[in-house]
Write an enzyme that holds these catalytic residues in place. Structure first.
Site, PDB file in Angstrom:
ATOM      1  N   HIS A   1       0.720  -1.185   0.062  1.00 16.18           N
ATOM      2  CA  HIS A   1      -0.049   0.064   0.020  1.00 16.18           C
ATOM      3  C   HIS A   1       0.860   1.178   0.211  1.00 16.18           C
ATOM      4  O   HIS A   1       2.139   0.977  -0.005  1.00 16.18           O
ATOM      5  CB  HIS A   1      -1.042   0.147   1.313  1.00 16.18           C
ATOM      6  CG  HIS A   1      -0.385  -0.324   2.588  1.00 16.18           C
ATOM      7  ND1 HIS A   1       0.625   0.672   3.086  1.00 16.18           N
ATOM      8  CD2 HIS A   1      -0.394  -1.461   3.388  1.00 16.18           C
ATOM      9  CE1 HIS A   1       1.087   0.043   4.046  1.00 16.18           C
ATOM     10  NE2 HIS A   1       0.522  -1.130   4.170  1.00 16.18           N
TER      11      HIS A   1
ATOM     12  N   HIS B   1       4.191   1.253   2.153  1.00 18.38           N
ATOM     13  CA  HIS B   1       5.112   0.462   1.555  1.00 18.38           C
ATOM     14  C   HIS B   1       5.668   1.456   0.464  1.00 18.38           C
ATOM     15  O   HIS B   1       7.161   1.315   0.379  1.00 18.38           O
ATOM     16  CB  HIS B   1       4.895  -0.813   0.882  1.00 18.38           C
ATOM     17  CG  HIS B   1       4.392  -1.597   2.094  1.00 18.38           C
ATOM     18  ND1 HIS B   1       2.999  -1.991   2.021  1.00 18.38           N
ATOM     19  CD2 HIS B   1       4.866  -2.691   2.667  1.00 18.38           C
ATOM     20  CE1 HIS B   1       2.719  -3.094   2.827  1.00 18.38           C
ATOM     21  NE2 HIS B   1       3.994  -3.265   3.574  1.00 18.38           N
TER      22      HIS B   1
ATOM     23  N   GLN C   1       6.802 -15.513  12.024  1.00 16.54           N
ATOM     24  CA  GLN C   1       6.387 -14.436  13.039  1.00 16.54           C
ATOM     25  C   GLN C   1       4.825 -14.319  13.538  1.00 16.54           C
ATOM     26  O   GLN C   1       4.370 -13.482  14.086  1.00 16.54           O
ATOM     27  CB  GLN C   1       6.751 -13.124  12.335  1.00 16.54           C
ATOM     28  CG  GLN C   1       6.104 -12.564  11.026  1.00 16.54           C
ATOM     29  CD  GLN C   1       6.606 -11.321  10.588  1.00 16.54           C
ATOM     30  OE1 GLN C   1       7.764 -11.387   9.925  1.00 16.54           O
ATOM     31  NE2 GLN C   1       5.973 -10.323  10.628  1.00 16.54           N
TER      32      GLN C   1
ATOM     33  N   GLU D   1       7.318   3.509  10.751  1.00 14.40           N
ATOM     34  CA  GLU D   1       7.378   3.755  12.096  1.00 14.40           C
ATOM     35  C   GLU D   1       5.860   3.437  12.757  1.00 14.40           C
ATOM     36  O   GLU D   1       5.760   3.321  14.100  1.00 14.40           O
ATOM     37  CB  GLU D   1       7.415   5.333  12.321  1.00 14.40           C
ATOM     38  CG  GLU D   1       9.042   5.792  12.131  1.00 14.40           C
ATOM     39  CD  GLU D   1       8.998   7.119  12.154  1.00 14.40           C
ATOM     40  OE1 GLU D   1       7.951   7.926  12.273  1.00 14.40           O
ATOM     41  OE2 GLU D   1      10.337   7.645  12.014  1.00 14.40           O
TER      42      GLU D   1
ATOM     43  N   SER E   1      -2.451  -0.285   6.402  1.00 15.35           N
ATOM     44  CA  SER E   1      -2.058  -1.489   6.845  1.00 15.35           C
ATOM     45  C   SER E   1      -2.633  -2.332   5.926  1.00 15.35           C
ATOM     46  O   SER E   1      -3.614  -2.228   5.579  1.00 15.35           O
ATOM     47  CB  SER E   1      -2.444  -1.603   8.362  1.00 15.35           C
ATOM     48  OG  SER E   1      -2.304  -3.219   8.502  1.00 15.35           O
TER      49      SER E   1
HETATM   50  O1  PAF Z   1       6.559  -5.363   8.854  1.00 11.78           O
HETATM   51  C1  PAF Z   1       6.627  -6.352   8.100  1.00 11.78           C
HETATM   52  O2  PAF Z   1       6.038  -6.543   7.289  1.00 11.78           O
HETATM   53  C2  PAF Z   1       7.389  -7.778   8.524  1.00 11.78           C
HETATM   54  O3  PAF Z   1       7.298  -7.775  10.049  1.00 11.78           O
HETATM   55  C3  PAF Z   1       8.564  -7.701   8.056  1.00 11.78           C
HETATM   56  C4  PAF Z   1       9.624  -6.627   8.635  1.00 11.78           C
HETATM   57  C5  PAF Z   1       8.817  -7.635   6.550  1.00 11.78           C
HETATM   58  C6  PAF Z   1       9.413  -9.134   8.588  1.00 11.78           C
HETATM   59  O4  PAF Z   1       8.661 -10.118   8.046  1.00 11.78           O
END
Ligand code: PAF
Length: 292
Positions: free
Chosen positions: A45, A48, A72, A159, A196
């Site tokens: 989006h 990014h 994660q 951030e 997001s």
């Molecule tokens: O912020 C994210 O999209 C993820 O946590 C990252 C930094 C790409 C790690 O997978």
């Protein structure tokens, strides 16, 4: 006649193999180019996009990793449903000035017999780390692998994920990665909702409700600007506003020192005000920093 060398070109290459990414990066390094990396989980989006544009201004070549990093996500989290659209991501990356997309399969990134963990102590204990126990270990493992594969000069993070940014800076310092970590401002929707990829989960009604996160933070900032210095009072102001939205369920409201991420009672230095809120089933985060 003088030859003009144009360092940037906007052809984009998408690779899935670590060796392909490495070969391209090695070639660029031999040619004397600097490399910026924007690690992402895709479904890109404008947030990014701002990272890629900044990376493109500050480096000769920009790589974007698009990898929904399984390590994660907790067991009951949204790994399976996390939005994916690589074709759309490719267009955005190209338009924003990226030169390489690294889009590996999980099996390419994680070997079956891998046993190494990357755990940043302290900073990962509170805020999202307290609610998502495996999250930052997975982020640090995935990001350190990306750093070793791409070996960028600079890496760019939003951030909005303030704790992630702090944790990655600490990891880079502790493990002597020769990489500059660049934090970039939160990009917001017209009504203040922080951009997001997970906003896509929201129904129309939830999407309207979600702007309460930013509204509550605006009230908190106003109080700080007017001289309020009690963290408990700031939390009350946020809680009251979030409580006025029937679809919002508070996960946490924290006022922490912006370096240590430890809770503060009296606001005397630089602080981070961070919130996590469920709107329906969707967990959203937002924050701001304030210097007393
Ligand atoms: O912020 C994210 O999209 C993820 O946590 C990252 C930094 C790409 C790690 O997978």
């Amino acid at each position: 006649m003088e030859t003009v060398v144009l360092k940037k070109h906007y052809n984009i290459k998408r690779v899935q193999r670590i060796t392909e990414a490495r070969n391209q990066i090695k070639k660029w390094k031999r040619e004397g180019f600097t490399i910026g990396l924007v690690p992402t989980m895709g479904f890109l989006h404008e947030g990014h996009e701002s990272l890629i544009k900044r990376a493109s201004e500050e480096n000769d070549k920009v790589g974007v990793s698009v990898f929904v990093n399984p390590t994660q996500f907790g067991k009951n989290e949204d790994l399976g449903s996390y939005p994916r659209d690589i074709k759309r991501d490719e267009i955005l990356c190209k338009q924003a000035g990226a030169n390489l997309i690294f889009n590996p399969e999980p099996s390419e990134m994680y070997y079956k017999d891998a046993s190494t963990v990357v755990n940043v102590g302290g900073l990962t204990e509170g805020l999202c780390g307290a609610k998502r126990p495996v999250h930052f270990g997975g982020v640090c493992l995935g990001v350190s692998k990306l750093f070793n594969i791409v070996t960028p000069d600079r890496a760019y993070f939003g951030e909005k994920d303030a704790q992630q940014l702090a944790v990655i800076k600490k990891m880079v310092k502790d493990l002597n990665f020769d990489i500059e970590i660049v934090g970039c401002p939160i990009v917001r929707e017209f009504d203040g909702l922080a951009k997001s990829s997970r906003n896509t989960y929201l129904s129309l009604e939830e999407r309207k409700a979600a702007c309460v996160l930013n509204k509550s933070l605006i009230l908190a900032r106003k109080a700080l600007n007017s001289g309020e210095r009690k963290a408990a009072r700031i939390k009350d102001i946020i809680s009251e506003k979030l409580g006025s939205e029937i679809l919002a369920k508070i996960d946490y409201i924290e006022v922490v020192d912006s370096l240590t991420l430890k809770p503060v009672e009296n606001i005397e230095s630089s602080i981070l005000v961070a919130i996590a809120v469920y709107i329906g089933e969707t967990r959203l985060i937002d924050n701001f920093t304030f210097k007393a």
